[in-house]
Design a protein around this motif. Structure first.
Motif, mmCIF file in Angstrom:
data_model
loop_
_atom_site.group_PDB
_atom_site.id
_atom_site.type_symbol
_atom_site.label_atom_id
_atom_site.label_comp_id
_atom_site.label_asym_id
_atom_site.label_seq_id
_atom_site.Cartn_x
_atom_site.Cartn_y
_atom_site.Cartn_z
ATOM 1 N N ILE B 143 14.118 -10.887 -9.195
ATOM 2 C CA ILE B 143 13.800 -10.691 -10.608
ATOM 3 C C ILE B 143 12.313 -10.900 -10.907
ATOM 4 C CG2 ILE B 143 14.355 -13.076 -11.303
ATOM 5 C CD1 ILE B 143 15.200 -9.917 -13.290
ATOM 6 N N ILE B 144 11.631 -11.762 -10.162
ATOM 7 C CA ILE B 144 10.215 -12.023 -10.467
ATOM 8 C C ILE B 144 9.344 -10.788 -10.214
ATOM 9 C CG2 ILE B 144 8.208 -13.464 -9.907
ATOM 10 C CD1 ILE B 144 10.225 -15.738 -9.367
ATOM 11 N N PRO B 145 9.454 -10.154 -9.032
ATOM 12 C CA PRO B 145 8.681 -8.920 -8.871
ATOM 13 C C PRO B 145 9.096 -7.834 -9.868
ATOM 14 C CG PRO B 145 9.681 -9.584 -6.795
ATOM 15 C CD PRO B 145 10.105 -10.572 -7.794
ATOM 16 N N ILE B 146 10.360 -7.794 -10.232
ATOM 17 C CA ILE B 146 10.774 -6.784 -11.221
ATOM 18 C C ILE B 146 10.083 -7.042 -12.554
ATOM 19 C CG2 ILE B 146 12.750 -6.032 -12.613
ATOM 20 C CD1 ILE B 146 14.418 -6.208 -10.055
ATOM 21 N N TYR B 147 10.003 -8.294 -12.911
ATOM 22 C CA TYR B 147 9.274 -8.693 -14.126
ATOM 23 C C TYR B 147 7.823 -8.213 -14.041
ATOM 24 C CZ TYR B 147 7.022 -12.199 -17.209
ATOM 25 O OH TYR B 147 6.278 -12.831 -18.143
ATOM 26 N N LEU B 148 7.208 -8.427 -12.889
ATOM 27 C CA LEU B 148 5.817 -7.998 -12.691
ATOM 28 C C LEU B 148 5.690 -6.481 -12.823
ATOM 29 C CD1 LEU B 148 2.884 -8.567 -11.850
ATOM 30 C CD2 LEU B 148 3.620 -8.526 -9.472
ATOM 31 N N ILE B 149 6.607 -5.759 -12.182
ATOM 32 C CA ILE B 149 6.554 -4.290 -12.239
ATOM 33 C C ILE B 149 6.717 -3.801 -13.676
ATOM 34 C CG2 ILE B 149 7.779 -2.178 -11.557
ATOM 35 C CD1 ILE B 149 8.482 -3.638 -8.920
ATOM 36 N N ILE B 150 7.675 -4.394 -14.396
ATOM 37 C CA ILE B 150 7.915 -3.985 -15.772
ATOM 38 C C ILE B 150 6.679 -4.240 -16.641
ATOM 39 C CG2 ILE B 150 9.262 -4.573 -17.839
ATOM 40 C CD1 ILE B 150 10.784 -2.780 -15.932
ATOM 41 N N ILE B 151 6.015 -5.365 -16.422
ATOM 42 C CA ILE B 151 4.787 -5.643 -17.176
ATOM 43 C C ILE B 151 3.724 -4.600 -16.851
ATOM 44 C CG2 ILE B 151 2.855 -7.246 -17.422
ATOM 45 C CD1 ILE B 151 4.759 -9.523 -17.087
ATOM 46 N N LEU B 153 4.110 -1.630 -15.867
ATOM 47 C CA LEU B 153 4.451 -0.322 -16.435
ATOM 48 C C LEU B 153 4.303 -0.314 -17.954
ATOM 49 C CD1 LEU B 153 7.674 0.556 -14.387
ATOM 50 C CD2 LEU B 153 5.425 1.605 -14.163
ATOM 51 N N LEU B 164 15.815 0.825 -16.500
ATOM 52 C CA LEU B 164 15.343 1.242 -15.174
ATOM 53 C C LEU B 164 15.884 0.363 -14.040
ATOM 54 C CD1 LEU B 164 11.666 2.334 -15.977
ATOM 55 C CD2 LEU B 164 13.694 3.761 -15.652
ATOM 56 N N PRO B 165 15.740 -0.970 -14.105
ATOM 57 C CA PRO B 165 16.303 -1.764 -13.003
ATOM 58 C C PRO B 165 17.829 -1.655 -12.925
ATOM 59 C CG PRO B 165 14.814 -3.101 -14.333
ATOM 60 C CD PRO B 165 15.007 -1.817 -15.058
ATOM 61 N N ILE B 167 19.640 0.951 -13.437
ATOM 62 C CA ILE B 167 19.956 2.167 -12.675
ATOM 63 C C ILE B 167 19.832 1.869 -11.182
ATOM 64 C CG2 ILE B 167 19.213 4.519 -12.137
ATOM 65 C CD1 ILE B 167 18.228 4.781 -15.002
ATOM 66 N N ALA B 168 18.714 1.232 -10.815
ATOM 67 C CA ALA B 168 18.474 0.968 -9.393
ATOM 68 C C ALA B 168 19.549 0.069 -8.802
ATOM 69 C CB ALA B 168 17.091 0.334 -9.216
ATOM 70 N N ILE B 236 15.083 -12.022 -19.236
ATOM 71 C CA ILE B 236 13.748 -12.110 -18.664
ATOM 72 C C ILE B 236 12.841 -10.982 -19.126
ATOM 73 C CG2 ILE B 236 12.546 -11.876 -16.437
ATOM 74 C CD1 ILE B 236 14.590 -13.836 -15.357
#
Lengths: 308, 296
Positions: B143-151, B153, B164-165, B167-168, B236
């Motif tokens: 979840i932490i890298p996903i948070y980073l990616i979302i920020i 984007l 988006l997450p 779906i993945a 998150i």
């Protein structure tokens, strides 16, 4: 309900359909692959990378080598969180597995009233973890809950305020939520056992209990492996239910690893150490899944899906 | 394997429409019977309590016997919940669930089709193993890298950040289940489509999809339920109240009104109602969906 499934090996035997021609076909897989790489594969590597940095969640990310790992591994909170996580996994497995096998076996019968009962049995599957946790929080409240309302002294306890009680409540609520799902898996498993085995045993004069232990249980071997893998890996990353129910408390009595990760990352803004804990979670999860597959023999997953 | 999976869920889907020969039972099974009734009580009592309590007024809640239905049921709690913005949260949940499930099932179906139909090209084989590996990743831990990616984007605090997450996360299991079913479609049918000169996309749409509809429904339901009940992603990846989905809204409503038990329980009932209605309408599909790919 997030139940990470078992790593199904080679399920897609690619020798599948000969004669399928290739033109343009790979393109059909591209959208799914893109989504999954972006939010599945990259984050997996990202979490490893972030565990060697320091980041407060807002500002810049700095490379700090092994600082985060050192901080996490020397923290006395880590062995505690590992221990609590282990207890949650072990106890919830020990409660859920026998109960699910018995219920699944029971539900596998085709009597009408069993079908009626099963309508109610599966309701917990539908509720969100948040809804379940909130319900039990209200129900167990020492002042406003069910026990207080009924005035039965033994039910009027500070259920979520005493470490041992709170832990017991967590195990109970986890089981309440997930026994239906696993019963469903076992029901499917039991229905696949050839009837002739029971008929033969019956002719030999075997009783019901004997049949359960000599036929049903051994025949369920692979189902047990599947269900246990889902259970163990699922409770490893248990977050929402415990977060809403106890938030890790009282004190740190129910602070599991996943909660520890959340608290460090999103409450203390220490994303580096939180990522290190996440890496530990991933590794422990993979190790447990592999171990359980070993236990089931090399072809567990395969024959499981073959239908024994 | 594909055969079994298919047979399996058609069995689960068809349910009792064709009752198999009844197991010969002469003596009642006391052990199983007792356990099953105990479990029934364990499941029913909290649910019964939630429902009746949600119709009690806050003042009467403390006086009345908690297990008796209220003498004067009130809808005030439900009114309060709706006033707290639950219509907005409901709409958010619908948007996120539909917005994630429809594309997730569509791209998974395309990928599954490609994986099954190709004779095993290197790219598709690699894609398939990536998805299989994905089954073993606990998403909560990433979840932490996903948070980073979302920020990065620029999507933080938007419904798209949840879609988006989601779906993945849905893709690996969906591809696994769908490809098992597509593999069951007789090769001769594909062959005759090919001889008729149909393109892959036409074959997918006119042959594979209609023949695997039960599996598609099953996968759709499973994913929809998972996403509808999701808690970690909204916790998150969103912040403002108007971006809340129902589980998160439940949690913050409970934090705000924890003393008002009837109102809190009304919010629980209200957020579960849509799924409960679905359950009443399509119980078999739903249960089949829940164990898709797991039960043997």
């Amino acid at each position: 309900m997030t139940v990470p499934p078992i790593p199904a090996r080679g399920s897609a035997s690619l020798a599948a359909v000969p004669g399928g021609q290739g033109r343009g076909l790979p393109w059909l897989a591209v959208p799914a692959l893109l989504f999954f790489v972006a939010f599945g594969v990259i984050p997996l590597f990202g979490v490893f990378a972030l565990s060697f940095t320091s980041w407060d969640g807002l500002g810049e990310i700095h490379l700090t080598g092994f600082d985060s790992w050192r901080a996490v591994l020397t923290d006395p909170g880590l062995p505690h969180a590992l221990w609590v996580t282990f207890l949650v996994i072990a106890l919830s497995w020990a409660v859920q597995t026998p109960a699910s096998i018995l219920l699944g076996t029971f539900l596998a019968g085709f009597q009408r009233y069993r079908a009626v009962l099963s309508v109610f049995y599966f309701i917990p599957l539908l509720l969100s973890s948040a809804a379940i946790a909130i319900t039990y929080k209200a129900l167990l409240d020492p002042n406003f809950g069910l026990g207080a309302g009924l005035g039965i002294p033994i039910l009027v306890q500070d259920w979520l305020g005493e470490p041992v009680l709170a832990f017991g409540v967590v195990i109970f609520v986890v089981s309440w939520q997930f026994i239906p799902f696993h019963s469903l898996i076992y029901q499917g498993g039991v229905r696949q056992i050839p009837r002739s085995m029971y008929e033969a045993a019956e002719i030999d004069g075997a009783g019901r209990i004997r049949m359960f232990f000599s036929i049903t249980l051994p025949q369920l071997k692979y189902t047990i492996i599947t269900s246990s893998t889902l259970m163990v890996v699922g409770s490893l990353v248990f977050f929402d239910l415990i977060f809403v129910l106890t938030a890790g408390g009282p004190g740190d009595a129910t602070r599991v690893l996943a909660l520890e990760m959340y608290k460090r990352g999103f409450q203390a803004n220490l994303m580096g150490p939180a990522s290190a804990i996440a890496v530990i979670l991933v590794l422990v999860g993979l190790a447990l899944a592999l171990l359980l597959r070993r236990l089931g023999g090399r072809d567990a997953t395969h024959s499981q899906l073959e239908g024994a | 394997m594909a055969t079994t999976l298919a047979k399996d869920s058609s069995q689960a889907t068809a349910g009792h429409s064709a009752p198999p020969p009844k197991r010969v039972t002469r003596r009642p099974n006391w052990v199983a019977g007792t356990i099953s009734w105990i479990w029934l009580v364990i499941v029913i009592v909290p649910i019964y309590w939630i429902v009746i309590t949600s119709f009690k007024s806050q003042s009467n809640y403390y006086i009345e016997n908690p297990l008796l239905p209220p003498p004067a049921p009130t809808l005030a709690n439900y009114g309060m919940v709706i006033e707290a913005g639950f219509i907005q949260y409901f709409i958010n949940s619908v948007i996120v669930t539909l917005g994630a499930v429809v594309p997730a099932v569509a791209v998974s179906f395309m990928a599954a089709y490609a994986i099954v139909r190709s004779g095993g090209g290197r790219f598709l084989r690699w894609t398939n193993s990536t998805f299989l590996m994905g089954l073993a990743i606990p998403h909560q831990a990433t979840i932490i890298p996903i948070y980073l990616i979302i920020i990065q984007l620029g999507l933080y605090d938007s419904l798209m950040a949840l879609i988006l997450p989601s779906i993945a996360f849905a893709i690996p299991l969906s591809v696994l289940v769908l490809s098992n079913f597509i593999r069951d479609v007789p090769k001769e049918l594909f062959e005759s489509m090919r001889l008729d000169g149909a393109s892959e996309s036409r074959t997918l749409w006119n042959l594979a999809l209609p023949l695997t509809r039960p599996a598609v429904v099953t996968v759709t339901i499973y994913n929809a339920l998972t996403i509808w009940n999701g808690f970690l992603l909204p916790l998150i990846l969103t912040q403002s109240p108007d971006k809340r989905t129902l589980p998160l809204a439940l949690w913050s409503f409970q934090g705000q009104y924890s003393i008002n038990v009837p109102a809190v329980l009304a919010s629980v009932v209200l957020t579960t109602l849509p799924i409960l209605i679905l359950y009443v309408v399509g119980r078999r599909q739903l249960l089949a969906g829940l164990t898709a790919g797991f039960s043997k």
